[in-house]
Design an enzyme around this catalytic site. Structure first.
Site, PDB file in Angstrom:
ATOM      1  N   ARG A 100       0.817  -1.216   0.000  1.00 59.04           N
ATOM      2  CA  ARG A 100       0.000   0.000   0.000  1.00 59.04           C
ATOM      3  C   ARG A 100       0.849   1.264   0.000  1.00 59.04           C
ATOM      4  O   ARG A 100       0.417   2.313  -0.471  1.00 59.04           O
ATOM      5  CB  ARG A 100      -1.002  -0.028   1.150  1.00 59.04           C
ATOM      6  CG  ARG A 100      -2.136  -1.030   0.886  1.00 59.04           C
ATOM      7  CD  ARG A 100      -3.051  -1.206   2.078  1.00 59.04           C
ATOM      8  NE  ARG A 100      -2.390  -1.813   3.211  1.00 59.04           N
ATOM      9  CZ  ARG A 100      -2.288  -3.125   3.435  1.00 59.04           C
ATOM     10  NH1 ARG A 100      -2.829  -3.973   2.605  1.00 59.04           N
ATOM     11  NH2 ARG A 100      -1.662  -3.585   4.491  1.00 59.04           N
ATOM     12  N   GLU A 141       3.814  -8.015  13.082  1.00 58.62           N
ATOM     13  CA  GLU A 141       2.831  -8.209  14.146  1.00 58.62           C
ATOM     14  C   GLU A 141       2.332  -9.653  14.132  1.00 58.62           C
ATOM     15  O   GLU A 141       2.000 -10.218  15.160  1.00 58.62           O
ATOM     16  CB  GLU A 141       1.680  -7.230  13.902  1.00 58.62           C
ATOM     17  CG  GLU A 141       0.526  -7.328  14.836  1.00 58.62           C
ATOM     18  CD  GLU A 141      -0.594  -6.376  14.456  1.00 58.62           C
ATOM     19  OE1 GLU A 141      -1.609  -6.416  15.150  1.00 58.62           O
ATOM     20  OE2 GLU A 141      -0.468  -5.616  13.473  1.00 58.62           O
TER      21      GLU A 141
END
Length: 183
Positions: free
Chosen positions: A68, A105
């Site tokens: 992105r 994460e």
């Protein structure tokens, strides 16, 4: 120019981001920016704010992080009349490459940039991504660029997941967060 029904980039993000619990793995809340980026007015507000950050950090080149960050960074680079350097996921570029692994994460990954054909020595690069979570992606990108002789002058993202404390890993760099900070 596209008018927006939102008063600011932060307002647009707060109203349009889609939060998806349990994706891509249990315990993670994925913040889907697709609706934000698909709204022309919201996209313009976000790009304008990211571009202002890059300008204030004296960018020579914009570094867009896979994937992105490519969308955002390209728009910012175009607006500022700068080049865009795509910081790619592992295995997408032919050798030789600078390579850096890092923890996410929700797993492990690696990033790469070409070792040849770029002249980024001494250039100020502003890194742009969608979300700052653990800081792993931005830290790995920074390490790649510094190994190649560039200076990472600042960071700009749309969202920050404060609970993961990624900001602490990057505390020595200026950081712009366009949207609200999520928990």
């Amino acid at each position: 120019m596209t008018d927006s029904e939102y008063s600011s980039a932060a307002d647009a993000v707060a109203n349009l981001v889609r939060r998806v619990p349990g994706f891509p793995s249990e315990g993670v809340v994925f913040e889907d920016l697709t609706p934000v980026l698909a709204d022309a007015g919201a996209f313009r507000l976000i790009v304008d704010e990211l571009a202002e950050a890059a300008r204030s950090y004296h960018a020579d080149i914009i570094g867009g992080l896979d994937a992105r960050g490519f969308l955002l960074g390209s728009a910012v680079a175009y607006q500022l009349g700068l080049g865009i350097l795509a910081v790619r996921k592992e295995g997408k570029l032919p050798p030789p490459v600078f390579h850096r692994g890092y923890d996410l994460e929700y797993g492990h990954a690696a990033l790469e940039i070409p070792r040849e054909g770029l002249n980024i020595q001494g250039k100020n690069i502003v890194l742009i991504d969608d979300v700052l979570a653990t800081g792993g992606t931005l830290c790995a990108s920074r390490a790649l660029l510094e190994e190649a002789g560039a200076n990472v002058a600042g960071l700009a993202v749309i969202l920050e997941v404060e609970a993961l404390e990624g900001r602490k890993r990057l505390a020595d760099l200026p950081l712009t967060v366009v949207g609200e900070r999520s928990e």
